[in-house]
Each structure stands twice: as structure tokens, then as C-alpha cells.
Scaffold this motif. Structure first.
Motif, mmCIF file in Angstrom:
data_model
loop_
_atom_site.group_PDB
_atom_site.id
_atom_site.type_symbol
_atom_site.label_atom_id
_atom_site.label_comp_id
_atom_site.label_asym_id
_atom_site.label_seq_id
_atom_site.Cartn_x
_atom_site.Cartn_y
_atom_site.Cartn_z
ATOM 1 N N PHE A 178 4.571 25.916 -13.072
ATOM 2 C CA PHE A 178 4.272 24.868 -12.083
ATOM 3 C C PHE A 178 3.759 23.631 -12.805
ATOM 4 O O PHE A 178 2.884 23.713 -13.672
ATOM 5 C CB PHE A 178 3.224 25.367 -11.084
ATOM 6 C CG PHE A 178 2.812 24.315 -10.081
ATOM 7 C CD1 PHE A 178 3.756 23.751 -9.228
ATOM 8 C CD2 PHE A 178 1.495 23.882 -9.991
ATOM 9 C CE1 PHE A 178 3.397 22.770 -8.302
ATOM 10 C CE2 PHE A 178 1.120 22.905 -9.069
ATOM 11 C CZ PHE A 178 2.078 22.349 -8.221
ATOM 12 N N ALA A 179 4.295 22.477 -12.430
ATOM 13 C CA ALA A 179 3.767 21.183 -12.896
ATOM 14 C C ALA A 179 4.004 20.215 -11.760
ATOM 15 O O ALA A 179 5.101 19.674 -11.604
ATOM 16 C CB ALA A 179 4.487 20.716 -14.158
ATOM 17 N N GLY A 180 2.980 20.024 -10.922
ATOM 18 C CA GLY A 180 3.205 19.160 -9.762
ATOM 19 C C GLY A 180 1.930 18.860 -9.010
ATOM 20 O O GLY A 180 0.830 19.261 -9.409
ATOM 21 N N PRO A 181 2.088 18.144 -7.884
ATOM 22 C CA PRO A 181 0.927 17.800 -7.064
ATOM 23 C C PRO A 181 0.340 19.042 -6.400
ATOM 24 O O PRO A 181 1.083 19.937 -5.998
ATOM 25 C CB PRO A 181 1.500 16.861 -5.990
ATOM 26 C CG PRO A 181 2.927 16.601 -6.347
ATOM 27 C CD PRO A 181 3.351 17.616 -7.349
ATOM 28 N N VAL A 182 -0.971 19.097 -6.306
ATOM 29 C CA VAL A 182 -1.639 20.194 -5.597
ATOM 30 C C VAL A 182 -1.520 19.906 -4.095
ATOM 31 O O VAL A 182 -1.967 18.849 -3.638
ATOM 32 C CB VAL A 182 -3.127 20.271 -6.026
ATOM 33 C CG1 VAL A 182 -3.903 21.227 -5.146
ATOM 34 C CG2 VAL A 182 -3.226 20.664 -7.498
ATOM 35 N N PRO A 183 -0.899 20.821 -3.345
ATOM 36 C CA PRO A 183 -0.697 20.555 -1.918
ATOM 37 C C PRO A 183 -2.022 20.294 -1.185
ATOM 38 O O PRO A 183 -3.019 20.970 -1.437
ATOM 39 C CB PRO A 183 -0.042 21.848 -1.397
ATOM 40 C CG PRO A 183 0.555 22.489 -2.610
ATOM 41 C CD PRO A 183 -0.339 22.116 -3.757
ATOM 42 N N GLY A 184 -2.000 19.297 -0.327
ATOM 43 C CA GLY A 184 -3.178 19.002 0.494
ATOM 44 C C GLY A 184 -4.286 18.281 -0.263
ATOM 45 O O GLY A 184 -5.369 18.083 0.273
ATOM 46 N N GLN A 185 -4.057 17.923 -1.518
ATOM 47 C CA GLN A 185 -5.102 17.249 -2.313
ATOM 48 C C GLN A 185 -4.490 16.009 -2.941
ATOM 49 O O GLN A 185 -4.121 16.027 -4.129
ATOM 50 C CB GLN A 185 -5.590 18.181 -3.436
ATOM 51 C CG GLN A 185 -6.529 19.257 -2.993
ATOM 52 C CD GLN A 185 -7.954 18.729 -2.901
ATOM 53 O OE1 GLN A 185 -8.206 17.538 -3.046
ATOM 54 N NE2 GLN A 185 -8.893 19.607 -2.645
ATOM 55 N N ASP A 186 -4.320 15.000 -2.164
ATOM 56 C CA ASP A 186 -3.703 13.772 -2.671
ATOM 57 C C ASP A 186 -4.402 13.323 -3.961
ATOM 58 O O ASP A 186 -5.631 13.266 -4.004
ATOM 59 C CB ASP A 186 -3.850 12.703 -1.572
ATOM 60 C CG ASP A 186 -2.935 11.534 -1.841
ATOM 61 O OD1 ASP A 186 -1.945 11.713 -2.570
ATOM 62 O OD2 ASP A 186 -3.232 10.433 -1.320
ATOM 63 N N GLY A 187 -3.641 13.041 -4.995
ATOM 64 C CA GLY A 187 -4.218 12.557 -6.252
ATOM 65 C C GLY A 187 -4.587 13.652 -7.235
ATOM 66 O O GLY A 187 -5.059 13.367 -8.330
ATOM 67 N N MET A 188 -4.391 14.924 -6.816
ATOM 68 C CA MET A 188 -4.700 16.028 -7.745
ATOM 69 C C MET A 188 -3.399 16.729 -8.148
ATOM 70 O O MET A 188 -2.525 16.959 -7.316
ATOM 71 C CB MET A 188 -5.650 17.033 -7.088
ATOM 72 C CG MET A 188 -6.124 18.084 -8.081
ATOM 73 S SD MET A 188 -7.190 19.310 -7.305
ATOM 74 C CE MET A 188 -8.688 18.405 -7.050
ATOM 75 N N PHE A 189 -3.294 17.050 -9.431
ATOM 76 C CA PHE A 189 -2.085 17.657 -9.982
ATOM 77 C C PHE A 189 -2.494 18.875 -10.817
ATOM 78 O O PHE A 189 -3.633 18.949 -11.292
ATOM 79 C CB PHE A 189 -1.353 16.653 -10.890
ATOM 80 C CG PHE A 189 -0.976 15.378 -10.168
ATOM 81 C CD1 PHE A 189 0.308 15.192 -9.679
ATOM 82 C CD2 PHE A 189 -1.933 14.384 -9.957
ATOM 83 C CE1 PHE A 189 0.642 14.020 -8.990
ATOM 84 C CE2 PHE A 189 -1.601 13.214 -9.273
ATOM 85 C CZ PHE A 189 -0.313 13.037 -8.787
ATOM 86 N N ALA A 190 -1.546 19.794 -11.004
ATOM 87 C CA ALA A 190 -1.854 20.964 -11.848
ATOM 88 C C ALA A 190 -0.618 21.388 -12.613
ATOM 89 O O ALA A 190 0.518 21.197 -12.148
ATOM 90 C CB ALA A 190 -2.355 22.129 -10.985
#
Ligand code: FAD
Length: 441
Positions: A365-377
Motif C-alpha cells: 500500500f502507498a496511498g492516502p489514508v481513507p477518511g484522513q485528508d492530508g495523511m498518507f501511508a
């Protein structure tokens, strides 16, 4: 701070006799002391976090990277050094079922691009990482696996557009890969490196590009939202517009809460011999510097290094205590002697272990954290993160910047689901290992 394994796994015990530590000295990065603000805060200083930090700093972002130990302390500073294809633990048919044929192909081309990215980073930042090996060789541990290798050769050509070389037992002997193997397949993609020199080289490059790196700085809490995240550490806080989580198998259930249940740490272990003499190499018939692994699901990976030492790795145990770690040291030595009997008397003074990381869907996984605008993992490279974690870091940097020059295939943008079992989820590895072990007989 909730961690799901015994404390031993998160300390220096597993790396006390790690060979890589003797190959490069590095001044530790200082702990964060005070409050800072940044465009982007990165939690975790392995290849994922360091690559993201480097690419973001090069793009002019104000970047702060925090590691609870030191950059390069986790899997990135202690792996087997195979910069190779991989990252997912699934096959082309299931990827096609999940994402469609075009996206499955995009994913495999991404694996190939990931190797090129590492090659490029090493060259661009003049990182001397003792590289060797022309691609990698898979060795059939049973005669019946030769057919699987023939199939794999066709797949390699279809998926990656390169031609893989099938070898008989006699070919292997001629090429200095003698042993009990029934044949092999050389895939002309990838190379071997010293993982710690690469990790510390990336850290140095990120710092030179303007990123601020801190060691001994565990992040215990992330609060707030896009534009105003607040990261809590023992001696200071960071206010950041965006956040990247790059903690892989060393993550916490609560940093952030979204991570809970989504990463599965599994141990991998390595031994390294003293330098082998020419006569010892000839006695075993193993003189090649080709990085190799066998056809087992619970595979062994090994390579003769340019300094004459032999590195041999395999899966680790399920428990993460000091006693269990010593048990694994015994098992890995046993397998080494079985597979390379001429080296029964050769000392292996170096042993270490660490966490690789799985995701439920068996894709990275390399993408935006769902429901957390501005957070990625970025995490879950299934034991093959030298290339893929480096690539994920670059992809995450592009996502933060809102740009795209690299492939961002759907397979790595798809957020992993939660494993059943909560904090006890590692127990599920017992039956899995048992089944894999039986299928490898
Ligand atoms: C023994 C072994 C052999 C391997 N062999 C290979 C190989 O040959 N080829 C290959 O491709 N891959 C291999 N791998 C896998 C590869 O090393 C990993 O996939 C890759 O290094 C993952 O990089 P990462 O940056 O995502 O995570 P890591 O390198 O594990 O870094 C995570 C970092 O996060 C930090 N951290 C965690 N929580 C916090 C927190 N709350 N606050 C601050 N910091 C935190 C940790 O201290 C750690 O430094 C191996 C792994 C192991 C353990």
C-alpha cells in the motif's frame, strides 16, 4: 502506544550481531527537542520514509522525519540486500481478478520501475553500496519445480518484457551455483546491495536536500487534521500540514488508529559466514556472486558477497523473545548446513532478525489514508521492500505534492483491510506456516 509483539523485537537484541553494523559507521541523528512546524512530517526512517523525505525535500518542501530509534534501524538497515522484483505476495491471475488486466500489468511494470529507481538513486547520490549480481536466480529444490520455473519464465517475459534464462543442473554447476538444486531460472532484473549503506546513504541525501531527520524520537500520537496535524513525541511536537506514515512492520496500533489490524509483522532471519576461502567455495561448487533463492514458499535466500562471506536468510520464528530468537538461530544454521554441506565447519558469527510486513490483500500500500485528508501511508512489501519501499516513498511524495510522473497502479492505492484477530492476529501465522512447510516438502 500499542505494539503487538514482545518488547524484545523493538529493541537492539535482534541486531546485536548484525553484520551490516560492522560495514558502516554513522553518527546518530539527534532526538527532537522542542516544537517545530513543517509542510510534511514523516513517521519512520526506513526506505519508505527516507525516499519520501528525499523526494519531497528535492521538491522544495519543508520536511521533518522522525524515527523512534534511528533512520535505517528497522528492516531497511538489516535486510538481505536483494533489490529485486516483488512487493506483493500474490500472482498475476488474482491481481487481474481484483484490478483488471491493465492494472495488473501496471503493477508488474511498477515492480520493474522500482528496481530502476534504486539504481538511479544510488547513482545520483553516489551511494556506494557494494552492489553485485546480474538479476536473481531461482533454484528448484525439487525436480517437480522445474515445470513451475518453465511457467515462470513465460510469465516473466509477458509481465516484465524481459527474457529469463532456464538452466539445467549442469548449467548451474558450470556457472558456480553447485548444490542439490535440480535447475534454475535467472531473471535479468535486480541486483544485490549492502542494505545499511543504502539506507544511510538515502538518509544523508535527504538531509543534504534539506530534510530534517531525528532519531530516538517515537511518535506516540497524531491528532488534528489536514493543514494542522499535531505529532506528539517525548520532547517536542510537530505541527504539519501533511503526514506520511512509514512504519511498516514496526508500526503501532494507535499511530494512527487507522493502522490497527492492517499490518502483519512477520520475522525474517539471516546468518553470515566468515570469508570463505577459494578452496571452500570450490568444495561446495558455489563460486557465483549471483543472488539466489529456492522454490520453497517459506524460501531460503542466499548470496556470496564480494568480500567472500556467504549470506543465508529464511523466515524467522513466530515468537519474538530472546529465547525464541536463539532457537531460530539454531534452525537457520541447520538449514544452511543441509543445503551447503561442504560448509558444515564454517563459522557463522553473524545472526540477526527483523520484521517484514504483510497486508491482508497481499499487495503493498502507498496511498492516502481513507477518511484522513492530508495523511498518507506506505507499507506491506511482503519481504521485498528494498525496491518497492523506495518506490512507495517516491509515490507518496508525488501524492503529497499532487503530481504524477511515476506509475501509481490501483493495486498499491487500494487500502488494506483489517486482519481478523485484532492484536492477537499473529497467531494466524501458525497454521499458515505449517501449511506452507508441508507444501514445501
Ligand atoms: C531480515 C530481513 C531480510 C529482508 N530481506 C530483504 C531482501 O533481501 N530484499 C528485499 O527487497 N526486502 C527484504 N526485506 C524487507 C525490507 O527490508 C522491508 O520491506 C523494507 O526495509 C521496509 O522499509 P520501511 O521503510 O517500510 O520500513 P522499516 O525499514 O522497517 O522502517 C520502519 C521505521 O519506522 C520506525 N517507527 C515505527 N514506529 C514509529 C513511531 N511510532 N515513531 C517513530 N518511528 C517509528 C522504526 O524505528 C523503523 O526504523 C527483509 C527484511 C528483513 C527484516
Amino acid at each position: 502506544m500499542t505494539r503487538i509483539c514482545d518488547d524484545f523485537a523493538y529493541g537492539d537484541g535482534p541486531v546485536e550481531t548484525c553484520f551490516w553494523n560492522e560495514t558502516i559507521n554513522a553518527a546518530p541523528y539527534p532526538p527532537l527537542a522542542g516544537d517545530l512546524s513543517a509542510d510534511v512530517a514523516i513517521v519512520g526512517g526506513g526506505y519508505t520514509g527516507l525516499s519520501a523525505a528525499l523526494h519531497l525535500a528535492e521538491a522544495g518542501q519543508n520536511v521533518v522525519l522522525l524515527d523512534e530509534q534511528q533512520p535505517g534501524w528497522g528492516a531497511s538497515g538489516r535486510n538481505g540486500g536483494f533489490c529485486c522484483l516483488g512487493g506483493s505476495h500474490t500472482d498475476s491471475a488474482s491481481l487481474t481478478r481484483r484490478f483488471g488486466a491493465t492494472e495488473a500489468r501496471e503493477y508488474f511494470l511498477t515492480e520493474r520501475d522500482a528496481i530502476s529507481l534504486v539504481d538511479d538513486l544510488l547513482a545520483r547520490h553516489e551511494i556506494k553500496a557494494d552492489t553485485h549480481s546480474n538479476g536473481e536466480t531461482v533454484l528448484a529444490h525439487r525436480k517437480k519445480d522445474l515445470r513451475a520455473l518453465e511457467k515462470k519464465a513465460r510469465e516473466i517475459s509477458d509481465l516484465y518484457g524481459v527474457s529469463a534464462d532456464l538452466m539445467s543442473k549442469a548449467d548451474l554447476t558450470t556457472q558456480g551455483m553447485g548444490g542439490s538444486f535440480h535447475g534454475g531460472l535467472t531473471i535479468p532484473l535486480g541486483f544485490a546491495l549492502n542494505p545499511r549503506k543504502y539506507a544511510l546513504g538515502l538518509a544523508d541525501a535527504a538531509q543534504k536536500a534539506g530534510a530534517s531527520l531525528y532519531g530516538q524520537t517515537p511518535v506516540s500520537k497524531i491528532s488534528g487534521q489536514a493543514g494542522q496535524f499535531r505529532l506528539t513525541t517525548p520532547q517536542g511536537t510537530i505541527e504539519a500540514k501533511k503526514v506520511i506514515i512509514a512504519t511498516n512492520g514496526y508500526g503501532r496500533e494507535s499511530v494512527p488508529n487507522w493502522m490497527a489490524g492492517r499490518y502483519m509483522p512477520a520475522q525474517s532471519s539471516v546468518i553470515v559466514t566468515r570469508p570463505l576461502t577459494e578452496a571452500e567455495r570450490q568444495a561446495q561448487g558455489w563460486t557465483s556472486l549471483q543472488m539466489s533463492y529456492d522454490t520453497r514458499t517459506l524460501l531460503h535466500y542466499f548470496r556470496l558477497m564480494p568480500d567472500g562471506r556467504f549470506l543465508f536468510g529464511m523466515r524467522g520464528g513466530l515468537r519474538t523473545s530472546s529465547k525464541a530468537d536463539q532457537g531460530v538461530r539454531h534452525l537457520i544454521r541447520r538449514d544452511f548446513e543441509r543445503m551447503f554441506p561442504a560448509w558444515r565447519g564454517v563459522e557463522t558469527p553473524y545472526y540477526w532478525s527483523g520484521f517484514v510486513c504483510f497486508a491482508r490483500g497481499l499487495t503493498p500500500f502507498a496511498g492516502p489514508v481513507p477518511g484522513q485528508d492530508g495523511m498518507f501511508a506506505g507499507f506491506a512489501y511482503h519481504g521485498n521492500g528494498v525496491a518497492m519501499a523506495s518506490y512507495s516513498g517516491a509515490v507518496l511524495a508525488e501524492q503529497v505534492l499532487g503530481r504524477q510522473t511515476l506509475r501509481h497502479p490501483k493495486a498499491i492505492l487500494s487500502p488494506p483491510g483489517r486482519f481478523p484477530g485484532g492484536r492477537s492476529r499473529r497467531w494466524a501465522l501458525w497454521p499458515a506456516y505449517l501449511a506452507y512447510g508441508l507444501s514445501d516438502l
